[in-house]
Design a protein around this motif. Structure first.
Motif, PDB file in Angstrom:
ATOM      1  N   GLN A   1     -19.492 -62.019  12.968  1.00  0.00           N
ATOM      2  CA  GLN A   1     -18.231 -61.583  12.393  1.00  0.00           C
ATOM      3  C   GLN A   1     -18.427 -60.318  11.563  1.00  0.00           C
ATOM      4  O   GLN A   1     -19.532 -60.022  11.107  1.00  0.00           O
ATOM      5  CB  GLN A   1     -17.638 -62.688  11.512  1.00  0.00           C
ATOM      6  CG  GLN A   1     -17.274 -63.955  12.248  1.00  0.00           C
ATOM      7  CD  GLN A   1     -16.809 -65.037  11.296  1.00  0.00           C
ATOM      8  OE1 GLN A   1     -17.079 -64.984  10.103  1.00  0.00           O
ATOM      9  NE2 GLN A   1     -16.107 -66.023  11.835  1.00  0.00           N
ATOM     10  N   PRO A   2     -17.338 -59.576  11.319  1.00  0.00           N
ATOM     11  CA  PRO A   2     -17.437 -58.427  10.415  1.00  0.00           C
ATOM     12  C   PRO A   2     -17.811 -58.870   9.008  1.00  0.00           C
ATOM     13  O   PRO A   2     -17.479 -59.972   8.576  1.00  0.00           O
ATOM     14  CB  PRO A   2     -16.031 -57.816  10.453  1.00  0.00           C
ATOM     15  CG  PRO A   2     -15.425 -58.327  11.721  1.00  0.00           C
ATOM     16  CD  PRO A   2     -16.017 -59.683  11.946  1.00  0.00           C
ATOM     17  N   VAL A   3     -18.486 -57.995   8.287  1.00  0.00           N
ATOM     18  CA  VAL A   3     -18.921 -58.288   6.926  1.00  0.00           C
ATOM     19  C   VAL A   3     -18.000 -57.571   5.960  1.00  0.00           C
ATOM     20  O   VAL A   3     -17.791 -56.358   6.069  1.00  0.00           O
ATOM     21  CB  VAL A   3     -20.376 -57.834   6.707  1.00  0.00           C
ATOM     22  CG1 VAL A   3     -20.814 -58.124   5.282  1.00  0.00           C
ATOM     23  CG2 VAL A   3     -21.296 -58.522   7.698  1.00  0.00           C
ATOM     24  N   ASP A   4     -17.421 -58.308   5.015  1.00  0.00           N
ATOM     25  CA  ASP A   4     -16.554 -57.717   3.998  1.00  0.00           C
ATOM     26  C   ASP A   4     -17.412 -56.869   3.059  1.00  0.00           C
ATOM     27  O   ASP A   4     -18.319 -57.392   2.401  1.00  0.00           O
ATOM     28  CB  ASP A   4     -15.838 -58.820   3.223  1.00  0.00           C
ATOM     29  CG  ASP A   4     -14.864 -58.272   2.201  1.00  0.00           C
ATOM     30  OD1 ASP A   4     -14.749 -57.035   2.087  1.00  0.00           O
ATOM     31  OD2 ASP A   4     -14.218 -59.076   1.504  1.00  0.00           O
ATOM     32  N   PRO A   5     -17.151 -55.570   2.939  1.00  0.00           N
ATOM     33  CA  PRO A   5     -18.010 -54.732   2.096  1.00  0.00           C
ATOM     34  C   PRO A   5     -17.894 -55.044   0.604  1.00  0.00           C
ATOM     35  O   PRO A   5     -18.747 -54.629  -0.180  1.00  0.00           O
ATOM     36  CB  PRO A   5     -17.528 -53.315   2.408  1.00  0.00           C
ATOM     37  CG  PRO A   5     -16.106 -53.480   2.870  1.00  0.00           C
ATOM     38  CD  PRO A   5     -16.086 -54.798   3.589  1.00  0.00           C
ATOM     39  N   ALA A   6     -16.857 -55.769   0.183  1.00  0.00           N
ATOM     40  CA  ALA A   6     -16.680 -56.028  -1.246  1.00  0.00           C
ATOM     41  C   ALA A   6     -17.801 -56.874  -1.825  1.00  0.00           C
ATOM     42  O   ALA A   6     -18.081 -56.793  -3.035  1.00  0.00           O
ATOM     43  CB  ALA A   6     -15.333 -56.718  -1.481  1.00  0.00           C
ATOM     44  N   TRP A   7     -18.461 -57.670  -1.002  1.00  0.00           N
ATOM     45  CA  TRP A   7     -19.517 -58.536  -1.524  1.00  0.00           C
ATOM     46  C   TRP A   7     -20.664 -57.716  -2.091  1.00  0.00           C
ATOM     47  O   TRP A   7     -21.315 -58.123  -3.052  1.00  0.00           O
ATOM     48  CB  TRP A   7     -20.037 -59.470  -0.434  1.00  0.00           C
ATOM     49  CG  TRP A   7     -20.936 -58.807   0.582  1.00  0.00           C
ATOM     50  CD1 TRP A   7     -20.568 -58.161   1.707  1.00  0.00           C
ATOM     51  CD2 TRP A   7     -22.362 -58.738   0.526  1.00  0.00           C
ATOM     52  NE1 TRP A   7     -21.668 -57.687   2.380  1.00  0.00           N
ATOM     53  CE2 TRP A   7     -22.792 -58.025   1.676  1.00  0.00           C
ATOM     54  CE3 TRP A   7     -23.334 -59.205  -0.363  1.00  0.00           C
ATOM     55  CZ2 TRP A   7     -24.127 -57.760   1.950  1.00  0.00           C
ATOM     56  CZ3 TRP A   7     -24.668 -58.962  -0.093  1.00  0.00           C
ATOM     57  CH2 TRP A   7     -25.057 -58.244   1.058  1.00  0.00           C
ATOM     58  N   ARG A   8     -20.890 -56.539  -1.516  1.00  0.00           N
ATOM     59  CA  ARG A   8     -21.983 -55.700  -2.002  1.00  0.00           C
ATOM     60  C   ARG A   8     -21.699 -55.168  -3.392  1.00  0.00           C
ATOM     61  O   ARG A   8     -22.599 -55.022  -4.218  1.00  0.00           O
ATOM     62  CB  ARG A   8     -22.230 -54.544  -1.025  1.00  0.00           C
ATOM     63  CG  ARG A   8     -22.628 -54.987   0.373  1.00  0.00           C
ATOM     64  CD  ARG A   8     -22.970 -53.799   1.254  1.00  0.00           C
ATOM     65  NE  ARG A   8     -21.833 -52.868   1.327  1.00  0.00           N
ATOM     66  CZ  ARG A   8     -21.896 -51.670   1.921  1.00  0.00           C
ATOM     67  NH1 ARG A   8     -23.033 -51.275   2.473  1.00  0.00           N
ATOM     68  NH2 ARG A   8     -20.831 -50.900   1.967  1.00  0.00           N
ATOM     69  N   ASP A   9     -20.427 -54.856  -3.676  1.00  0.00           N
ATOM     70  CA  ASP A   9     -20.060 -54.359  -5.001  1.00  0.00           C
ATOM     71  C   ASP A   9     -20.288 -55.430  -6.064  1.00  0.00           C
ATOM     72  O   ASP A   9     -20.773 -55.148  -7.159  1.00  0.00           O
ATOM     73  CB  ASP A   9     -18.595 -53.912  -5.007  1.00  0.00           C
ATOM     74  CG  ASP A   9     -18.338 -52.755  -4.057  1.00  0.00           C
ATOM     75  OD1 ASP A   9     -19.265 -51.952  -3.848  1.00  0.00           O
ATOM     76  OD2 ASP A   9     -17.207 -52.671  -3.525  1.00  0.00           O
ATOM     77  N   VAL A  10     -19.937 -56.682  -5.731  1.00  0.00           N
ATOM     78  CA  VAL A  10     -20.144 -57.789  -6.682  1.00  0.00           C
ATOM     79  C   VAL A  10     -21.625 -57.964  -6.976  1.00  0.00           C
ATOM     80  O   VAL A  10     -22.047 -58.095  -8.131  1.00  0.00           O
ATOM     81  CB  VAL A  10     -19.539 -59.089  -6.127  1.00  0.00           C
ATOM     82  CG1 VAL A  10     -19.862 -60.260  -7.051  1.00  0.00           C
ATOM     83  CG2 VAL A  10     -18.032 -58.948  -5.948  1.00  0.00           C
ATOM     84  N   LEU A  11     -22.440 -57.954  -5.924  1.00  0.00           N
ATOM     85  CA  LEU A  11     -23.879 -58.126  -6.104  1.00  0.00           C
ATOM     86  C   LEU A  11     -24.495 -56.946  -6.844  1.00  0.00           C
ATOM     87  O   LEU A  11     -25.363 -57.123  -7.708  1.00  0.00           O
ATOM     88  CB  LEU A  11     -24.541 -58.307  -4.738  1.00  0.00           C
ATOM     89  CG  LEU A  11     -26.036 -58.659  -4.743  1.00  0.00           C
ATOM     90  CD1 LEU A  11     -26.274 -59.975  -5.475  1.00  0.00           C
ATOM     91  CD2 LEU A  11     -26.572 -58.745  -3.314  1.00  0.00           C
TER      92      LEU A  11
END
Length: 217
Positions: free
Chosen positions: A104-114
């Motif tokens: 599935q596509p990966v939501d880029p927002a998770w990288r900002d949180v991390l």
């Protein structure tokens, strides 16, 4: 975005980062197990001392209650650190590796949180919440055994109490009257039950009944 937006070097770095977070969470998990083991050992010593002979005092069961408080504080502090590493590893599992396995596509927002968590690292839960979690998972059962053993000591050991006055008399410790000791015990255990219930409600309100949610912790 899709995983193809990561090059091989970036994916390799993420894999090493994930391994590092899992390792740190494992180390701190071991430290959590140590404080629980200390509590169980001290409880065993107190039980042995209190029930070793008919003339044994119930005082060891009360002293171990204070030691359990110390160990619980230690464990809650350690859990706050463990929770940081565990939450980061879990965040990568749910937002990178799970979509990778499904294609599935990966939501880029998770990288900002991390990334924010690495830039400004903070504890994800308060100390009182950590106390409540460790109470619910481990210490509530140890405290229940301590309370039950103390009640058994003053109620039936070495022989059953004849009436309430006999029970109160057995609860007395030196100059401290039995009524004061029993009231202190009710307050002590009631406080821990209240903390456990409060933390359960906070966790449920923030992450839902299934433990999911959009934030780490």
């Amino acid at each position: 975005m899709r995983l193809s937006d990561f090059d091989s070097a970036q994916l390799g770095a993420m894999a090493h980062l994930y391994r590092g977070e899992v390792y740190r969470s494992t180390v701190w998990r071991t430290r959590l197990d140590n404080t629980t083991n200390w509590s169980i050992v001290m409880m065993g010593v107190a039980l042995t001392s209190a029930f070793s002979s008919p003339s044994s005092s119930s005082l060891p069961l009360l002293v171990v209650g204070m030691l359990l408080l110390v160990f619980l504080v230690f464990e809650a502090r350690r859990y706050r650190y463990f929770n940081v590493w565990r939450a980061r590893a879990r965040w990568m599992e749910t937002h990178l590796y799970a979509p990778m396995l499904r294609g599935q596509p990966v939501d880029p927002a998770w990288r900002d949180v991390l990334a924010r968590d690495y830039e400004t690292p903070v504890h994800h839960i308060s100390f009182v919440q950590a106390l409540g979690r460790r109470l619910r998972r481990n210490f509530i059962w140890i405290l229940a055994i301590q309370s039950g053993a103390y009640w058994g000591k003053i109620a039936i050991h070495p022989f059953p109490a004849q009436d309430i006055h006999d029970l109160i008399g057995r609860a007395a410790i030196g100059p401290v009257p039995g009524v004061a000791v029993l009231i202190a015990g009710v307050v002590y255990n009631g406080m821990w039950i209240a903390v456990a219930l409060w933390s359960w409600r906070v966790d449920r309100a923030r992450w839902g009944p299934d433990g999911g949610g959009g934030s780490m912790g």
